[in-house]
Design a protein around this motif. Structure first.
Motif, PDB file in Angstrom:
ATOM      1  N   PRO A   1      -6.179  -5.621   3.163  1.00  0.00           N
ATOM      2  CA  PRO A   1      -5.950  -4.270   3.688  1.00  0.00           C
ATOM      3  C   PRO A   1      -4.678  -3.638   3.101  1.00  0.00           C
ATOM      4  N   ASN A   2      -4.705  -2.337   2.905  1.00  0.00           N
ATOM      5  CA  ASN A   2      -3.609  -1.623   2.256  1.00  0.00           C
ATOM      6  C   ASN A   2      -2.282  -1.729   2.980  1.00  0.00           C
ATOM      7  N   ARG A   3      -2.275  -2.043   4.253  1.00  0.00           N
ATOM      8  CA  ARG A   3      -1.024  -2.126   5.002  1.00  0.00           C
ATOM      9  C   ARG A   3      -0.190  -3.339   4.599  1.00  0.00           C
ATOM     10  N   PHE A   4      -0.784  -4.313   3.909  1.00  0.00           N
ATOM     11  CA  PHE A   4      -0.083  -5.528   3.517  1.00  0.00           C
ATOM     12  C   PHE A   4       0.407  -5.460   2.071  1.00  0.00           C
ATOM     13  N   VAL A   5       1.578  -6.050   1.833  1.00  0.00           N
ATOM     14  CA  VAL A   5       2.163  -6.163   0.515  1.00  0.00           C
ATOM     15  C   VAL A   5       2.354  -7.653   0.236  1.00  0.00           C
ATOM     16  N   VAL A   6       1.889  -8.109  -0.921  1.00  0.00           N
ATOM     17  CA  VAL A   6       2.030  -9.516  -1.304  1.00  0.00           C
ATOM     18  C   VAL A   6       3.432  -9.722  -1.857  1.00  0.00           C
ATOM     19  N   ILE A   7       4.248 -10.486  -1.138  1.00  0.00           N
ATOM     20  CA  ILE A   7       5.618 -10.689  -1.598  1.00  0.00           C
ATOM     21  C   ILE A   7       5.831 -12.046  -2.274  1.00  0.00           C
ATOM     22  N   ALA A   8       4.919 -12.999  -2.046  1.00  0.00           N
ATOM     23  CA  ALA A   8       5.041 -14.305  -2.692  1.00  0.00           C
ATOM     24  C   ALA A   8       3.697 -15.014  -2.628  1.00  0.00           C
ATOM     25  N   GLU A   9       3.529 -15.964  -3.533  1.00  0.00           N
ATOM     26  CA  GLU A   9       2.345 -16.815  -3.531  1.00  0.00           C
ATOM     27  C   GLU A   9       2.790 -18.255  -3.612  1.00  0.00           C
TER      28      GLU A   9
ATOM     29  N   SER B   1       9.294  -3.512 -14.075  1.00  0.00           N
ATOM     30  CA  SER B   1       9.441  -4.046 -15.429  1.00  0.00           C
ATOM     31  C   SER B   1       9.162  -5.540 -15.530  1.00  0.00           C
ATOM     32  N   GLU B   2       9.193  -6.249 -14.421  1.00  0.00           N
ATOM     33  CA  GLU B   2       8.947  -7.690 -14.446  1.00  0.00           C
ATOM     34  C   GLU B   2       7.446  -7.976 -14.492  1.00  0.00           C
ATOM     35  N   PRO B   3       7.024  -8.974 -15.284  1.00  0.00           N
ATOM     36  CA  PRO B   3       5.583  -9.253 -15.401  1.00  0.00           C
ATOM     37  C   PRO B   3       4.922  -9.649 -14.083  1.00  0.00           C
ATOM     38  N   THR B   4       5.608 -10.434 -13.268  1.00  0.00           N
ATOM     39  CA  THR B   4       5.070 -10.789 -11.954  1.00  0.00           C
ATOM     40  C   THR B   4       5.904 -10.052 -10.925  1.00  0.00           C
ATOM     41  N   ASN B   5       5.375  -8.921 -10.474  1.00  0.00           N
ATOM     42  CA  ASN B   5       6.087  -8.157  -9.459  1.00  0.00           C
ATOM     43  C   ASN B   5       5.146  -7.924  -8.285  1.00  0.00           C
ATOM     44  N   PHE B   6       5.707  -7.599  -7.139  1.00  0.00           N
ATOM     45  CA  PHE B   6       4.862  -7.521  -5.956  1.00  0.00           C
ATOM     46  C   PHE B   6       3.937  -6.320  -5.977  1.00  0.00           C
ATOM     47  N   ILE B   7       4.208  -5.330  -6.810  1.00  0.00           N
ATOM     48  CA  ILE B   7       3.308  -4.189  -6.931  1.00  0.00           C
ATOM     49  C   ILE B   7       2.010  -4.630  -7.604  1.00  0.00           C
ATOM     50  N   ARG B   8       2.131  -5.228  -8.776  1.00  0.00           N
ATOM     51  CA  ARG B   8       0.946  -5.714  -9.511  1.00  0.00           C
ATOM     52  C   ARG B   8       0.188  -6.765  -8.708  1.00  0.00           C
ATOM     53  N   GLU B   9       0.927  -7.675  -8.103  1.00  0.00           N
ATOM     54  CA  GLU B   9       0.275  -8.757  -7.356  1.00  0.00           C
ATOM     55  C   GLU B   9      -0.442  -8.219  -6.118  1.00  0.00           C
ATOM     56  N   THR B  10       0.138  -7.232  -5.461  1.00  0.00           N
ATOM     57  CA  THR B  10      -0.528  -6.633  -4.302  1.00  0.00           C
ATOM     58  C   THR B  10      -1.820  -5.958  -4.726  1.00  0.00           C
ATOM     59  N   ILE B  11      -1.784  -5.200  -5.802  1.00  0.00           N
ATOM     60  CA  ILE B  11      -2.992  -4.528  -6.292  1.00  0.00           C
ATOM     61  C   ILE B  11      -4.040  -5.558  -6.703  1.00  0.00           C
ATOM     62  N   ARG B  12      -3.601  -6.624  -7.378  1.00  0.00           N
ATOM     63  CA  ARG B  12      -4.532  -7.680  -7.817  1.00  0.00           C
ATOM     64  C   ARG B  12      -5.223  -8.342  -6.627  1.00  0.00           C
TER      65      ARG B  12
ATOM     66  N   ILE C   1       1.864   3.109   0.790  1.00  0.00           N
ATOM     67  CA  ILE C   1       2.430   2.505   1.993  1.00  0.00           C
ATOM     68  C   ILE C   1       3.763   3.163   2.306  1.00  0.00           C
ATOM     69  N   LYS C   2       4.312   2.834   3.462  1.00  0.00           N
ATOM     70  CA  LYS C   2       5.675   3.203   3.831  1.00  0.00           C
ATOM     71  C   LYS C   2       6.420   1.893   4.050  1.00  0.00           C
ATOM     72  N   LEU C   3       7.421   1.627   3.210  1.00  0.00           N
ATOM     73  CA  LEU C   3       8.181   0.390   3.339  1.00  0.00           C
ATOM     74  C   LEU C   3       9.066   0.446   4.586  1.00  0.00           C
ATOM     75  N   PRO C   4       9.157  -0.659   5.313  1.00  0.00           N
ATOM     76  CA  PRO C   4      10.043  -0.702   6.482  1.00  0.00           C
ATOM     77  C   PRO C   4      11.498  -0.439   6.073  1.00  0.00           C
ATOM     78  N   ASN C   5      12.254   0.188   6.958  1.00  0.00           N
ATOM     79  CA  ASN C   5      13.648   0.520   6.662  1.00  0.00           C
ATOM     80  C   ASN C   5      14.499  -0.701   6.328  1.00  0.00           C
ATOM     81  N   ASP C   6      14.297  -1.821   7.048  1.00  0.00           N
ATOM     82  CA  ASP C   6      15.106  -3.004   6.752  1.00  0.00           C
ATOM     83  C   ASP C   6      14.788  -3.553   5.363  1.00  0.00           C
TER      84      ASP C   6
END
Length: 111
Positions: A85-93, A66-77, A37-42
């Motif tokens: 869709p790949n354009r979305f990133v999971v930032i919270a549940e 390094s954190e066990p619950t991070n948005f990278i792992r959670e997005t992939i999960r 992805i490309k993260l937004p500038n803000d």
């Protein structure tokens, strides 16, 4: 007031309440590579002083690998589990829902 002043004001307010906890440019580049992805500038600017945690009563996933619950792992999960869709990133549940960021929509956040 321009966007830079608004971002500086946001950073000053955040740092008055919380410890400085930013993410390096290299970490953000790695996130973009891992998630394709490309993260937004803000988002990149805010990541300079904030890397996840509770904001407004919502526990935002860590931006740190390094954190066990991070948005990278959670997005992939979630991508694998439900075909997010790949354009979305999971930032919270939250209970029975997820909060995502659309990395292809660039809205004006400040001003």
């Amino acid at each position: 007031m321009n966007d830079m002043n608004d971002m500086n004001e946001l950073q000053n307010k955040y740092q008055a309440l919380y410890d400085f906890d930013g993410v390096t440019k290299e970490s953000l580049d790695k996130i973009e590579h891992e998630l394709q992805i490309k993260l937004p500038n803000d988002f990149r600017e805010i990541s300079g002083f904030y890397s996840g945690g509770i904001v407004g009563g919502i526990d935002i996933h860590s931006f740190q690998f390094s954190e066990p619950t991070n948005f990278i792992r959670e997005t992939i999960r979630i991508r694998e589990a439900v075909g997010l869709p790949n354009r979305f990133v999971v930032i919270a549940e939250q209970a029975e829902s997820i909060i995502v960021m659309d990395t292809e929509k660039h809205h004006q956040s400040f001003g």
